[in-house]
Design an enzyme around this catalytic site. Sequence first.
Site, short mmCIF file in Angstrom:
data_model
loop_
_atom_site.label_atom_id
_atom_site.label_comp_id
_atom_site.label_asym_id
_atom_site.label_seq_id
_atom_site.Cartn_x
_atom_site.Cartn_y
_atom_site.Cartn_z
N TYR A 127 0.83 -1.19 0.04
CA TYR A 127 0.20 0.08 0.02
C TYR A 127 0.87 1.17 -0.01
CZ TYR A 127 -3.14 3.42 1.61
OH TYR A 127 -4.08 4.63 1.81
N ASP A 168 -2.09 -1.21 -3.89
CA ASP A 168 -2.28 0.07 -4.19
C ASP A 168 -1.24 0.88 -4.57
OD1 ASP A 168 -3.37 2.84 -4.55
OD2 ASP A 168 -4.40 2.61 -2.64
N HIS A 292 -12.31 1.75 -3.77
CA HIS A 292 -11.75 0.97 -4.74
C HIS A 292 -12.39 -0.20 -5.22
CE1 HIS A 292 -7.62 2.92 -4.10
NE2 HIS A 292 -8.08 3.25 -3.29
#
Length: 569
Positions: A127, A168, A292
């Site tokens: 992330y 991500d 998302h």
Amino acid sequence: MKVVTWNINGIRTFTGGIKKTLDSLDADIICVQETKVTRDWLDERSAIVDGYNSYFGYSRGRSGYSGVATYCKDSATPFAAEEGLTGLLTNHEGSVGCYGDHTEFPSKELQLLDSEGRATLTVINVYCPRADPEKPERKHFKLQFYKLLQCRAEAILNDGSHVIVLGDVNTSHQAIDHCDPSDTDDFGENPGRKWLNGFLYRGKQEENRIEEEPAEESEGTSTDHIHVGKFVDTFRYFHPTRTSAFTCWSTLTGARQTNYGTRIDYIFADCQLAKEHFVAADIMPEVEGSDHCPVWGQLSCPLLPSSKPPPLCTCYLPEFAGKQQKLSRFLVKVDQKSVQSEQRDILPGSQEEEERRENLNPFRAGHTSGKKRVLTSDSVIPKGKKTKTVKASSKPQGSLLSFFKPKHANGAPPSEAPVRQCESTHDLDEITSSQNSPKAPAVKENVSSVTGRKPEDSERVLDGSSQVCSSSATTVADKEMRTKQATQQTNVGHSNAKKGESSVFWKSLLHGPPPPPSCKVHGEPCVLRTVKKEGPNMGKQFFVCARPQGHASNPEARCNFFAWVDKGK
């Protein structure tokens, strides 16, 4: 084998149950980001899922921030797992290894880069940080994290292993991955996009395009210009020209309704793995529950699970493995079944029914509340303690309802006046009724002496007085009813008047939100917003079009109407 990555924006997103959500994704390895769970807040519901083994990375500086987790099916149990990218968080034998060259990173910076729980390694689940434009230090932190990620991934690859990096990344790579790249200043000059250009393999088409461009003859730039990365964006590998394929949308502006977003969630694989074993990759915009959407990739390689999970697995944590001592172990252990059986023996049904009767109607119970309860011979009084004597009260104990009944004043109520007036006449009736007795003459004389009339006249007076009392009682009752009705009407009128005055007062004192104007394009009522960004306008309110954000060419999207709220209104 199928892998899925999804930024869930908080592990509490799994409202229907974690196992149900994981099963619906139908993948062997599921990597989630932004769990917002720290080590002390990890619960068994999130960590131990039937049919899966899980591996968590936690933020060590802030609570409810960042965090990643990897769920592997039991049929895809990894041989090694590790938290972080630096190796500083690893203190067990089941680590991945291959950390690369960290000479360019200061030791404090390495610790800081792994302090936010942004990576776990079974596959590399990351992330990546977001670069806040108002905080230049976060921009540097993001670029250093990218650099550390590339160093670790290439080190594992150079050791002879295949590598998958997914999660991500917080940067849209190309203009095709952004809803409105023209709205972004210097789109291609973004440092995050430059890093992706060096991290990813360009492909033959892009290499040919680069070769056709005129190269500047300057030292130090030619090598960077032709640098070819070692990893492939699997989605673009299978869908090189697909547009409007976004994975993240703004929930504040409702941009998902108009598909006004960006593609910042990826599955990267080394070039050989992508070409030889990846058979498909795509996004899942239909899956909701976060800002998302998931991204999945399918591989043709078979699974070879480990016989037991590596030491990082949450099943080995003391609170979930049953090894951690809890506070209850330091207290006396009580068997709940024995306690229930003892209670049943001590309180039989008849006694419970008797107590229920006492609670419902204490005056009809077997024992009066005014009497002191006598101790039975079975009860034991501790020695050395003085027992307080309770004085028996002459008045019985009242019920709870007596506290809610209206109490009369010391004086008699108005309804008692005619009754008192009639008491004298009832006494006279008693006197006249005693005429049949042997002492009737004496009584008559007394009556005549008191009234100054003859006995016959007194009898007439008594008959008339009884009629007068009955008629006077009815007239008084009628007057009371009328006065009550009048007072009730006046009270209702006063209460309505007070309510009206109070509503007018509060409306004049507290101004509610101003009526929204209508936007000029759609003619629809606007929505009220408040500036939350620090600056001179922070806290101010304004009106914008209520439709979801979208491209300017989309007629269903929000128009450019804007108006500040006039505080004078």
